[in-house]
Design an enzyme around this catalytic site. Structure first.
Site, PDB file in Angstrom:
ATOM      1  N   GLN A  54      -4.080  -0.902   7.000  1.00  0.00           N
ATOM      2  CA  GLN A  54      -3.928  -1.717   5.785  1.00  0.00           C
ATOM      3  C   GLN A  54      -3.745  -3.198   6.117  1.00  0.00           C
ATOM      4  O   GLN A  54      -3.507  -3.996   5.222  1.00  0.00           O
ATOM      5  CB  GLN A  54      -2.800  -1.182   4.899  1.00  0.00           C
ATOM      6  CG  GLN A  54      -1.394  -1.363   5.443  1.00  0.00           C
ATOM      7  CD  GLN A  54      -0.351  -0.712   4.538  1.00  0.00           C
ATOM      8  OE1 GLN A  54      -0.219   0.493   4.472  1.00  0.00           O
ATOM      9  NE2 GLN A  54       0.399  -1.536   3.823  1.00  0.00           N
TER      10      GLN A  54
ATOM     11  N   HIS B  60      14.512  -1.469  -0.055  1.00  0.00           N
ATOM     12  CA  HIS B  60      14.128  -0.097   0.315  1.00  0.00           C
ATOM     13  C   HIS B  60      15.263   0.881   0.010  1.00  0.00           C
ATOM     14  O   HIS B  60      15.034   1.986  -0.472  1.00  0.00           O
ATOM     15  CB  HIS B  60      13.838   0.002   1.823  1.00  0.00           C
ATOM     16  CG  HIS B  60      12.687  -0.807   2.292  1.00  0.00           C
ATOM     17  ND1 HIS B  60      12.843  -1.934   3.061  1.00  0.00           N
ATOM     18  CD2 HIS B  60      11.357  -0.655   2.124  1.00  0.00           C
ATOM     19  CE1 HIS B  60      11.654  -2.443   3.355  1.00  0.00           C
ATOM     20  NE2 HIS B  60      10.739  -1.683   2.797  1.00  0.00           N
TER      21      HIS B  60
ATOM     22  N   SER C 214      12.126  -8.957   0.705  1.00  0.00           N
ATOM     23  CA  SER C 214      10.879  -8.569   1.364  1.00  0.00           C
ATOM     24  C   SER C 214      11.072  -8.694   2.864  1.00  0.00           C
ATOM     25  O   SER C 214      11.766  -9.615   3.334  1.00  0.00           O
ATOM     26  CB  SER C 214       9.750  -9.509   0.925  1.00  0.00           C
ATOM     27  OG  SER C 214       8.659  -9.403   1.817  1.00  0.00           O
ATOM     28  N   SER C 215      10.443  -7.802   3.598  1.00  0.00           N
ATOM     29  CA  SER C 215      10.520  -7.886   5.069  1.00  0.00           C
ATOM     30  C   SER C 215       9.920  -9.199   5.542  1.00  0.00           C
ATOM     31  O   SER C 215      10.217  -9.678   6.639  1.00  0.00           O
ATOM     32  CB  SER C 215       9.765  -6.733   5.714  1.00  0.00           C
ATOM     33  OG  SER C 215      10.180  -5.532   5.136  1.00  0.00           O
ATOM     34  N   ARG C 216       9.029  -9.784   4.729  1.00  0.00           N
ATOM     35  CA  ARG C 216       8.351 -11.018   5.153  1.00  0.00           C
ATOM     36  C   ARG C 216       9.175 -12.266   4.854  1.00  0.00           C
ATOM     37  O   ARG C 216       8.783 -13.351   5.272  1.00  0.00           O
ATOM     38  CB  ARG C 216       6.963 -11.098   4.516  1.00  0.00           C
ATOM     39  CG  ARG C 216       6.027 -10.030   5.100  1.00  0.00           C
ATOM     40  CD  ARG C 216       4.609 -10.148   4.611  1.00  0.00           C
ATOM     41  NE  ARG C 216       3.703  -9.326   5.388  1.00  0.00           N
ATOM     42  CZ  ARG C 216       3.068  -8.249   4.929  1.00  0.00           C
ATOM     43  NH1 ARG C 216       3.256  -7.850   3.694  1.00  0.00           N
ATOM     44  NH2 ARG C 216       2.259  -7.561   5.719  1.00  0.00           N
TER      45      ARG C 216
ATOM     46  N   VAL D 244      14.652  -5.518  -6.064  1.00  0.00           N
ATOM     47  CA  VAL D 244      16.004  -5.995  -5.724  1.00  0.00           C
ATOM     48  C   VAL D 244      15.879  -7.445  -5.260  1.00  0.00           C
ATOM     49  O   VAL D 244      14.930  -7.799  -4.547  1.00  0.00           O
ATOM     50  CB  VAL D 244      16.629  -5.125  -4.614  1.00  0.00           C
ATOM     51  CG1 VAL D 244      18.014  -5.635  -4.225  1.00  0.00           C
ATOM     52  CG2 VAL D 244      16.715  -3.679  -5.081  1.00  0.00           C
TER      53      VAL D 244
ATOM     54  N   GLY E 288       8.215   0.739  -5.064  1.00  0.00           N
ATOM     55  CA  GLY E 288       8.853  -0.419  -5.701  1.00  0.00           C
ATOM     56  C   GLY E 288       7.884  -1.186  -6.600  1.00  0.00           C
ATOM     57  O   GLY E 288       6.679  -1.259  -6.328  1.00  0.00           O
TER      58      GLY E 288
ATOM     59  N   LEU F  21      13.802  -1.987   7.158  1.00  0.00           N
ATOM     60  CA  LEU F  21      14.403  -1.653   5.859  1.00  0.00           C
ATOM     61  C   LEU F  21      15.445  -2.678   5.440  1.00  0.00           C
ATOM     62  O   LEU F  21      16.196  -3.204   6.266  1.00  0.00           O
ATOM     63  CB  LEU F  21      15.049  -0.257   5.942  1.00  0.00           C
ATOM     64  CG  LEU F  21      14.100   0.876   6.353  1.00  0.00           C
ATOM     65  CD1 LEU F  21      14.855   2.206   6.389  1.00  0.00           C
ATOM     66  CD2 LEU F  21      12.898   0.978   5.430  1.00  0.00           C
TER      67      LEU F  21
HETATM   68  O1  PAF Z   1       4.640  -0.685   0.581  1.00  0.00           O
HETATM   69  C1  PAF Z   1       4.559  -0.393   1.793  1.00  0.00           C
HETATM   70  O2  PAF Z   1       5.471  -0.615   2.584  1.00  0.00           O
HETATM   71  C2  PAF Z   1       3.283   0.246   2.330  1.00  0.00           C
HETATM   72  O3  PAF Z   1       2.150  -0.294   1.711  1.00  0.00           O
HETATM   73  C3  PAF Z   1       3.275   1.779   2.231  1.00  0.00           C
HETATM   74  C4  PAF Z   1       3.311   2.258   0.785  1.00  0.00           C
HETATM   75  C5  PAF Z   1       4.456   2.339   2.991  1.00  0.00           C
HETATM   76  C6  PAF Z   1       1.989   2.341   2.868  1.00  0.00           C
HETATM   77  O4  PAF Z   1       1.892   1.981   4.206  1.00  0.00           O
END
Ligand code: PAF
Length: 282
Positions: A63, A36, A187-189, A178, A149, A32
Protein backbone atom coordinates in the site's frame (compact mmCIF):
# COMPACT_ATOMS: atom_id res chain seq x y z
CA UNK A 1 -2.15 -12.18 25.41
CA UNK A 2 -0.93 -14.59 22.77
CA UNK A 3 1.55 -13.28 20.20
CA UNK A 4 1.71 -15.13 16.88
CA UNK A 5 3.81 -14.40 13.84
CA UNK A 6 2.71 -17.06 11.36
CA UNK A 7 -0.58 -17.76 9.66
CA UNK A 8 -0.36 -21.41 10.80
CA UNK A 9 -0.28 -20.38 14.48
CA UNK A 10 -3.05 -17.86 13.87
CA UNK A 11 -5.30 -20.44 12.25
CA UNK A 12 -4.62 -22.96 15.04
CA UNK A 13 -5.67 -20.33 17.61
CA UNK A 14 -8.75 -19.47 15.56
CA UNK A 15 -9.82 -23.13 15.48
CA UNK A 16 -9.67 -23.15 19.29
CA UNK A 17 -12.27 -20.36 19.53
CA UNK A 18 -15.73 -21.94 19.88
CA UNK A 19 -18.24 -21.26 17.11
CA UNK A 20 -20.50 -18.32 17.88
CA UNK A 21 -17.89 -16.42 19.91
CA UNK A 22 -17.30 -12.93 18.44
CA UNK A 23 -13.80 -12.28 17.12
CA UNK A 24 -13.20 -8.55 16.66
CA UNK A 25 -10.22 -7.45 14.57
CA UNK A 26 -8.37 -4.12 14.75
CA UNK A 27 -6.03 -4.01 11.74
CA UNK A 28 -3.02 -1.70 12.26
CA UNK A 29 0.42 -0.98 10.89
CA UNK A 30 1.78 -0.65 14.43
CA UNK A 31 3.41 2.45 15.99
CA UNK A 32 0.32 2.38 18.17
CA UNK A 33 -0.96 5.54 19.84
CA UNK A 34 -4.08 6.57 21.77
CA UNK A 35 -6.07 6.66 18.52
CA UNK A 36 -5.41 2.95 17.90
CA UNK A 37 -6.03 2.13 21.56
CA UNK A 38 -9.47 3.79 21.37
CA UNK A 39 -10.26 1.40 18.50
CA UNK A 40 -9.05 -1.50 20.67
CA UNK A 41 -11.33 -0.35 23.53
CA UNK A 42 -14.22 -0.17 21.08
CA UNK A 43 -13.35 -3.70 19.88
CA UNK A 44 -13.33 -4.91 23.50
CA UNK A 45 -16.84 -3.53 24.07
CA UNK A 46 -18.05 -4.96 20.78
CA UNK A 47 -16.59 -8.42 21.62
CA UNK A 48 -18.35 -8.55 25.01
CA UNK A 49 -17.14 -10.65 27.95
CA UNK A 50 -16.86 -13.92 25.96
CA UNK A 51 -15.50 -12.45 22.72
CA UNK A 52 -11.91 -12.19 21.50
CA UNK A 53 -10.03 -9.07 20.41
CA UNK A 54 -7.35 -9.53 17.75
CA UNK A 55 -4.90 -6.76 16.77
CA UNK A 56 -2.87 -7.20 13.60
CA UNK A 57 0.38 -5.36 13.27
CA UNK A 58 1.80 -5.31 9.76
CA UNK A 59 3.45 -2.54 7.75
CA UNK A 60 1.91 -3.52 4.43
CA UNK A 61 4.46 -2.85 1.64
CA UNK A 62 1.93 -3.06 -1.19
CA UNK A 63 0.00 0.00 0.00
CA UNK A 64 3.09 2.24 -0.20
CA UNK A 65 4.01 3.89 -3.49
CA UNK A 66 7.53 4.56 -4.80
CA UNK A 67 9.17 7.36 -2.79
CA UNK A 68 6.75 6.98 0.13
CA UNK A 69 7.82 6.29 3.72
CA UNK A 70 7.80 2.45 3.76
CA UNK A 71 11.41 2.19 4.99
CA UNK A 72 11.08 5.07 7.47
CA UNK A 73 7.72 3.89 8.85
CA UNK A 74 8.24 3.37 12.62
CA UNK A 75 8.22 -0.23 13.88
CA UNK A 76 8.40 -0.11 17.72
CA UNK A 77 7.29 -3.73 18.24
CA UNK A 78 7.94 -4.03 21.98
CA UNK A 79 6.11 -0.79 22.75
CA UNK A 80 3.13 -1.94 20.63
CA UNK A 81 3.13 -5.36 22.30
CA UNK A 82 3.07 -3.76 25.79
CA UNK A 83 0.17 -1.45 24.88
CA UNK A 84 -1.85 -4.37 23.51
CA UNK A 85 -1.14 -6.52 26.57
CA UNK A 86 -2.20 -3.69 28.91
CA UNK A 87 -5.38 -3.13 26.88
CA UNK A 88 -6.47 -6.76 27.31
CA UNK A 89 -5.99 -7.81 23.67
CA UNK A 90 -6.40 -11.59 23.32
CA UNK A 91 -4.20 -12.15 20.29
CA UNK A 92 -1.57 -10.04 18.56
CA UNK A 93 -0.82 -11.13 15.01
CA UNK A 94 2.45 -9.69 13.70
CA UNK A 95 3.39 -11.46 10.48
CA UNK A 96 6.48 -10.80 8.39
CA UNK A 97 6.15 -9.95 4.69
CA UNK A 98 7.02 -13.52 3.66
CA UNK A 99 4.19 -14.85 5.84
CA UNK A 100 1.70 -12.46 4.26
CA UNK A 101 2.62 -12.62 0.57
CA UNK A 102 3.90 -15.31 -1.75
CA UNK A 103 6.88 -14.01 -3.74
CA UNK A 104 4.94 -14.66 -7.00
CA UNK A 105 1.72 -13.13 -5.68
CA UNK A 106 -0.47 -12.18 -8.66
CA UNK A 107 -3.98 -11.45 -7.34
CA UNK A 108 -4.99 -8.04 -5.99
CA UNK A 109 -8.36 -6.74 -4.86
CA UNK A 110 -9.19 -3.44 -6.53
CA UNK A 111 -11.96 -0.97 -5.81
CA UNK A 112 -12.75 1.15 -8.84
CA UNK A 113 -15.00 3.98 -7.76
CA UNK A 114 -14.52 5.32 -4.22
CA UNK A 115 -10.76 4.94 -4.51
CA UNK A 116 -10.38 7.16 -7.60
CA UNK A 117 -10.37 10.58 -5.91
CA UNK A 118 -8.97 12.13 -2.71
CA UNK A 119 -6.01 10.07 -1.41
CA UNK A 120 -6.38 7.64 -4.33
CA UNK A 121 -5.50 10.41 -6.79
CA UNK A 122 -2.15 11.20 -5.19
CA UNK A 123 -1.45 7.61 -4.08
CA UNK A 124 -2.25 5.38 -7.08
CA UNK A 125 -2.57 1.71 -6.09
CA UNK A 126 -2.70 2.53 -2.38
CA UNK A 127 -6.25 1.32 -1.82
CA UNK A 128 -5.72 -1.86 -3.84
CA UNK A 129 -2.94 -2.63 -1.37
CA UNK A 130 -5.22 -1.82 1.57
CA UNK A 131 -8.15 -3.90 0.23
CA UNK A 132 -5.90 -6.86 -0.52
CA UNK A 133 -4.29 -6.97 2.92
CA UNK A 134 -7.55 -6.31 4.77
CA UNK A 135 -9.36 -9.06 2.85
CA UNK A 136 -6.51 -11.45 3.69
CA UNK A 137 -6.66 -10.44 7.37
CA UNK A 138 -10.43 -11.02 7.38
CA UNK A 139 -9.96 -14.48 5.84
CA UNK A 140 -7.04 -15.43 8.07
CA UNK A 141 -8.66 -14.34 11.33
CA UNK A 142 -12.25 -15.19 10.27
CA UNK A 143 -13.17 -12.05 12.21
CA UNK A 144 -16.88 -11.54 12.85
CA UNK A 145 -16.32 -7.78 13.30
CA UNK A 146 -13.62 -5.23 12.55
CA UNK A 147 -12.99 -1.66 13.70
CA UNK A 148 -11.58 1.11 11.48
CA UNK A 149 -10.96 4.75 12.42
CA UNK A 150 -12.85 7.63 10.82
CA UNK A 151 -9.62 9.60 10.44
CA UNK A 152 -8.97 7.52 7.31
CA UNK A 153 -12.53 8.13 6.12
CA UNK A 154 -11.91 7.10 2.52
CA UNK A 155 -10.36 3.84 3.69
CA UNK A 156 -13.39 3.17 5.91
CA UNK A 157 -15.83 3.83 3.03
CA UNK A 158 -13.84 1.58 0.68
CA UNK A 159 -13.65 -1.27 3.20
CA UNK A 160 -17.43 -1.03 3.73
CA UNK A 161 -17.89 -1.19 -0.05
CA UNK A 162 -15.55 -4.20 -0.38
CA UNK A 163 -17.45 -6.03 2.37
CA UNK A 164 -20.77 -5.25 0.68
CA UNK A 165 -19.68 -6.12 -2.86
CA UNK A 166 -17.81 -9.33 -1.96
CA UNK A 167 -20.36 -10.51 0.67
CA UNK A 168 -17.61 -10.75 3.28
CA UNK A 169 -19.18 -11.91 6.57
CA UNK A 170 -17.62 -9.14 8.69
CA UNK A 171 -19.46 -6.31 10.43
CA UNK A 172 -17.54 -3.02 10.12
CA UNK A 173 -17.54 -0.54 13.02
CA UNK A 174 -16.31 3.06 12.73
CA UNK A 175 -14.18 4.61 15.50
CA UNK A 176 -14.13 8.35 16.21
CA UNK A 177 -10.89 10.25 15.64
CA UNK A 178 -8.82 10.85 18.77
CA UNK A 179 -7.18 14.29 19.01
CA UNK A 180 -4.50 16.18 20.89
CA UNK A 181 -5.92 18.88 23.22
CA UNK A 182 -5.30 21.48 20.46
CA UNK A 183 -7.35 19.46 17.95
CA UNK A 184 -4.61 17.78 15.89
CA UNK A 185 -5.75 14.27 14.95
CA UNK A 186 -3.42 11.59 16.32
CA UNK A 187 -1.36 9.92 13.62
CA UNK A 188 1.83 7.89 13.48
CA UNK A 189 3.03 10.44 10.93
CA UNK A 190 2.76 13.40 13.35
CA UNK A 191 6.28 12.46 14.45
CA UNK A 192 7.56 13.79 11.09
CA UNK A 193 6.46 17.36 12.08
CA UNK A 194 9.11 19.91 13.09
CA UNK A 195 8.38 22.03 16.17
CA UNK A 196 7.12 24.89 14.00
CA UNK A 197 4.97 22.62 11.80
CA UNK A 198 3.50 21.00 14.91
CA UNK A 199 2.52 24.44 16.22
CA UNK A 200 0.81 25.29 12.94
CA UNK A 201 -0.90 21.95 12.26
CA UNK A 202 -4.04 22.59 14.45
CA UNK A 203 -5.05 25.29 11.91
CA UNK A 204 -6.39 22.39 9.85
CA UNK A 205 -8.91 21.30 12.48
CA UNK A 206 -9.77 24.96 13.24
CA UNK A 207 -10.55 25.54 9.57
CA UNK A 208 -12.80 22.47 9.40
CA UNK A 209 -14.69 23.56 12.54
CA UNK A 210 -15.16 27.06 11.11
CA UNK A 211 -16.48 25.55 7.87
CA UNK A 212 -19.01 23.51 9.81
CA UNK A 213 -20.13 26.64 11.71
CA UNK A 214 -20.66 28.32 8.36
CA UNK A 215 -22.81 25.40 7.20
CA UNK A 216 -24.78 25.45 10.47
CA UNK A 217 -25.42 29.18 9.92
CA UNK A 218 -27.17 28.27 6.64
CA UNK A 219 -24.42 28.36 3.97
CA UNK A 220 -24.68 25.33 1.67
CA UNK A 221 -22.16 26.29 -1.03
CA UNK A 222 -19.24 23.83 -0.84
CA UNK A 223 -16.88 26.45 -2.33
CA UNK A 224 -17.60 28.81 0.61
CA UNK A 225 -16.79 26.05 3.10
CA UNK A 226 -13.55 25.20 1.32
CA UNK A 227 -12.58 28.90 1.23
CA UNK A 228 -12.97 29.02 5.02
CA UNK A 229 -10.58 26.10 5.50
CA UNK A 230 -8.07 27.64 3.08
CA UNK A 231 -8.28 30.95 4.92
CA UNK A 232 -7.59 29.32 8.30
CA UNK A 233 -4.53 27.59 6.84
CA UNK A 234 -3.30 30.74 5.08
CA UNK A 235 -3.61 32.80 8.27
CA UNK A 236 -2.18 30.35 10.81
CA UNK A 237 0.10 27.96 8.89
CA UNK A 238 2.87 29.43 6.74
CA UNK A 239 4.37 26.01 6.00
CA UNK A 240 1.40 24.11 4.56
CA UNK A 241 0.57 22.79 1.09
CA UNK A 242 -2.92 21.46 0.38
CA UNK A 243 -2.92 18.09 -1.39
CA UNK A 244 -6.73 18.04 -1.66
CA UNK A 245 -9.71 19.68 -0.01
CA UNK A 246 -13.19 18.46 -0.98
CA UNK A 247 -16.78 18.46 0.22
CA UNK A 248 -18.20 15.01 -0.61
CA UNK A 249 -21.09 12.71 0.21
CA UNK A 250 -19.89 10.61 3.13
CA UNK A 251 -21.11 7.31 1.61
CA UNK A 252 -20.22 7.70 -2.09
CA UNK A 253 -17.33 10.19 -1.62
CA UNK A 254 -18.66 12.06 -4.70
CA UNK A 255 -18.28 15.88 -4.58
CA UNK A 256 -21.57 17.61 -3.67
CA UNK A 257 -23.16 20.75 -5.20
CA UNK A 258 -25.11 21.53 -2.03
CA UNK A 259 -23.87 20.76 1.47
CA UNK A 260 -26.26 18.82 3.72
CA UNK A 261 -26.15 16.58 6.80
CA UNK A 262 -24.64 13.70 4.78
CA UNK A 263 -21.72 15.80 3.59
CA UNK A 264 -18.14 15.43 4.71
CA UNK A 265 -15.28 17.90 4.35
CA UNK A 266 -12.18 15.87 3.77
CA UNK A 267 -8.63 17.03 3.30
CA UNK A 268 -4.96 16.06 3.11
CA UNK A 269 -2.42 18.79 3.81
CA UNK A 270 1.36 18.65 3.82
CA UNK A 271 3.15 20.34 6.69
CA UNK A 272 6.74 19.96 5.58
CA UNK A 273 7.12 16.28 4.67
CA UNK A 274 4.24 15.14 6.90
CA UNK A 275 1.02 14.59 4.96
CA UNK A 276 -1.82 15.01 7.48
CA UNK A 277 -5.37 13.77 6.90
CA UNK A 278 -8.46 15.14 8.56
CA UNK A 279 -12.18 15.36 7.91
CA UNK A 280 -15.41 16.53 9.51
CA UNK A 281 -18.95 15.23 9.12
CA UNK A 282 -21.48 18.02 8.76
O1 PAF B 1 -5.09 2.12 8.44
C1 PAF B 1 -4.07 1.39 8.44
O2 PAF B 1 -3.24 1.43 9.34
C2 PAF B 1 -3.83 0.44 7.28
O3 PAF B 1 -4.22 1.01 6.06
C3 PAF B 1 -4.49 -0.94 7.46
C4 PAF B 1 -6.01 -0.84 7.51
C5 PAF B 1 -3.97 -1.58 8.74
C6 PAF B 1 -4.12 -1.86 6.29
O4 PAF B 1 -2.75 -2.04 6.19
Amino acid sequence: MIVVKSVTELQAWRRSVPAGVPVVLVPTMGALHAGHMALVDQARKCAGPEGKVVVSLFVNPIQFGPGEDLEAYPRPFEHDETLCREAGVDLLYAPCVEDMYATDRSVTIGENRLSQGLCGRSRPGHFDGVCTVVAKLFLRTRATDAVFGKKDYQQLAIIRRMVRDLDLPVKIHAGETVREPDGLALSSRNRYLSVEERQQAPALRQGLLQARLLYLSGVTDPEALKATVRESLRTHASCHRIDYLEVVHRGTLEPVDQVDGDSLIVTAVFFGKARLLDNLEM
